[in-house]
Write a protein that holds these residues in place. Structure first.
Motif, PDB file in Angstrom:
ATOM      1  N   ASN A  23       2.802  12.471 -12.624  1.00 27.53           N
ATOM      2  CA  ASN A  23       1.444  11.980 -12.837  1.00 27.53           C
ATOM      3  C   ASN A  23       1.243  10.524 -12.409  1.00 27.53           C
ATOM      4  O   ASN A  23       0.194   9.948 -12.664  1.00 27.53           O
ATOM      5  CB  ASN A  23       1.041  12.126 -14.299  1.00 27.53           C
ATOM      6  CG  ASN A  23       0.934  13.578 -14.699  1.00 27.53           C
ATOM      7  OD1 ASN A  23       0.608  14.430 -13.877  1.00 27.53           O
ATOM      8  ND2 ASN A  23       1.232  13.881 -15.940  1.00 27.53           N
ATOM      9  N   LEU A  24       2.248   9.933 -11.796  1.00 21.35           N
ATOM     10  CA  LEU A  24       2.138   8.547 -11.347  1.00 21.35           C
ATOM     11  C   LEU A  24       2.289   8.478  -9.838  1.00 21.35           C
ATOM     12  O   LEU A  24       3.063   9.226  -9.247  1.00 21.35           O
ATOM     13  CB  LEU A  24       3.215   7.680 -12.003  1.00 21.35           C
ATOM     14  CG  LEU A  24       3.135   7.547 -13.521  1.00 21.35           C
ATOM     15  CD1 LEU A  24       4.331   6.761 -14.031  1.00 21.35           C
ATOM     16  CD2 LEU A  24       1.845   6.873 -13.940  1.00 21.35           C
ATOM     17  N   LEU A  25       1.560   7.572  -9.240  1.00 17.54           N
ATOM     18  CA  LEU A  25       1.683   7.355  -7.803  1.00 17.54           C
ATOM     19  C   LEU A  25       2.985   6.633  -7.504  1.00 17.54           C
ATOM     20  O   LEU A  25       3.397   5.755  -8.253  1.00 17.54           O
ATOM     21  CB  LEU A  25       0.513   6.507  -7.289  1.00 17.54           C
ATOM     22  CG  LEU A  25      -0.862   7.163  -7.356  1.00 17.54           C
ATOM     23  CD1 LEU A  25      -1.929   6.169  -6.937  1.00 17.54           C
ATOM     24  CD2 LEU A  25      -0.915   8.389  -6.479  1.00 17.54           C
ATOM     25  N   GLY A  26       3.615   6.991  -6.415  1.00 15.07           N
ATOM     26  CA  GLY A  26       4.856   6.342  -6.019  1.00 15.07           C
ATOM     27  C   GLY A  26       4.603   5.028  -5.288  1.00 15.07           C
ATOM     28  O   GLY A  26       3.616   4.883  -4.571  1.00 15.07           O
ATOM     29  N   LEU A  27       5.475   4.084  -5.488  1.00 17.10           N
ATOM     30  CA  LEU A  27       5.395   2.811  -4.787  1.00 17.10           C
ATOM     31  C   LEU A  27       5.936   2.998  -3.378  1.00 17.10           C
ATOM     32  O   LEU A  27       7.042   3.495  -3.183  1.00 17.10           O
ATOM     33  CB  LEU A  27       6.223   1.754  -5.531  1.00 17.10           C
ATOM     34  CG  LEU A  27       6.321   0.394  -4.858  1.00 17.10           C
ATOM     35  CD1 LEU A  27       4.982  -0.310  -4.877  1.00 17.10           C
ATOM     36  CD2 LEU A  27       7.375  -0.457  -5.552  1.00 17.10           C
ATOM     37  N   ARG A  28       5.154   2.621  -2.380  1.00 22.41           N
ATOM     38  CA  ARG A  28       5.570   2.722  -0.985  1.00 22.41           C
ATOM     39  C   ARG A  28       6.107   1.402  -0.456  1.00 22.41           C
ATOM     40  O   ARG A  28       6.945   1.381   0.431  1.00 22.41           O
ATOM     41  CB  ARG A  28       4.398   3.168  -0.106  1.00 22.41           C
ATOM     42  CG  ARG A  28       4.080   4.600  -0.262  1.00 22.41           C
ATOM     43  CD  ARG A  28       5.229   5.407   0.293  1.00 22.41           C
ATOM     44  NE  ARG A  28       5.031   6.806  -0.011  1.00 22.41           N
ATOM     45  CZ  ARG A  28       5.964   7.696   0.113  1.00 22.41           C
ATOM     46  NH1 ARG A  28       7.147   7.362   0.514  1.00 22.41           N
ATOM     47  NH2 ARG A  28       5.719   8.947  -0.178  1.00 22.41           N
ATOM     48  N   GLY A  29       5.615   0.310  -0.967  1.00 19.04           N
ATOM     49  CA  GLY A  29       6.080  -0.984  -0.497  1.00 19.04           C
ATOM     50  C   GLY A  29       5.278  -2.108  -1.112  1.00 19.04           C
ATOM     51  O   GLY A  29       4.368  -1.889  -1.905  1.00 19.04           O
ATOM     52  N   PHE A  30       5.630  -3.318  -0.754  1.00 22.60           N
ATOM     53  CA  PHE A  30       4.902  -4.480  -1.245  1.00 22.60           C
ATOM     54  C   PHE A  30       4.966  -5.578  -0.203  1.00 22.60           C
ATOM     55  O   PHE A  30       5.764  -5.536   0.728  1.00 22.60           O
ATOM     56  CB  PHE A  30       5.472  -4.965  -2.576  1.00 22.60           C
ATOM     57  CG  PHE A  30       6.856  -5.556  -2.456  1.00 22.60           C
ATOM     58  CD1 PHE A  30       7.032  -6.922  -2.307  1.00 22.60           C
ATOM     59  CD2 PHE A  30       7.974  -4.747  -2.494  1.00 22.60           C
ATOM     60  CE1 PHE A  30       8.303  -7.472  -2.188  1.00 22.60           C
ATOM     61  CE2 PHE A  30       9.249  -5.279  -2.380  1.00 22.60           C
ATOM     62  CZ  PHE A  30       9.408  -6.646  -2.228  1.00 22.60           C
ATOM     63  N   TYR A  31       4.090  -6.555  -0.360  1.00 19.06           N
ATOM     64  CA  TYR A  31       4.046  -7.703   0.538  1.00 19.06           C
ATOM     65  C   TYR A  31       3.840  -8.942  -0.306  1.00 19.06           C
ATOM     66  O   TYR A  31       2.983  -8.980  -1.189  1.00 19.06           O
ATOM     67  CB  TYR A  31       2.890  -7.551   1.530  1.00 19.06           C
ATOM     68  CG  TYR A  31       2.629  -8.806   2.330  1.00 19.06           C
ATOM     69  CD1 TYR A  31       3.445  -9.139   3.403  1.00 19.06           C
ATOM     70  CD2 TYR A  31       1.589  -9.653   1.997  1.00 19.06           C
ATOM     71  CE1 TYR A  31       3.211 -10.295   4.135  1.00 19.06           C
ATOM     72  CE2 TYR A  31       1.346 -10.804   2.723  1.00 19.06           C
ATOM     73  CZ  TYR A  31       2.156 -11.124   3.790  1.00 19.06           C
ATOM     74  OH  TYR A  31       1.936 -12.260   4.507  1.00 19.06           O
TER      75      TYR A  31
END
Length: 80
Positions: A23-31
């Motif tokens: 039920n949670l969105l996955g983290l793809r990346g960050f900047y």
């Protein structure tokens, strides 16, 4: 950004990177560059949480308060 804000961002990214739940969105990346901080999540096909809470695209997307409370209680029970 203050050192505290920088540390909070780093901790948030680390936690989001480890969490796996249907039920949670996955983290793809960050900047993190200069004063900008961005967190990139998976695509959410049925609009956004903002749309469902505030009905910006359609009135039928709006979640009423009893339904919001049911979701909040269910979430709390899942965390307990």
């Amino acid at each position: 950004m203050s050192a505290k804000a920088e540390m909070e961002f780093a901790v948030e990214v680390e936690v989001l990177g480890r969490v796996r739940h249907k039920n949670l969105l996955g983290l793809r990346g960050f900047y993190a560059g200069g004063e900008e901080r961005l967190i990139v999540y998976d695509y959410m096909p049925n609009h956004s949480l903002i749309t469902h809470l505030h009905g910006q695209l359609a009135a039928d997307c709006l979640l009423d308060w009893p339904r919001r409370m049911t979701i909040a209680i269910g979430s709390a029970e899942g965390l307990a």
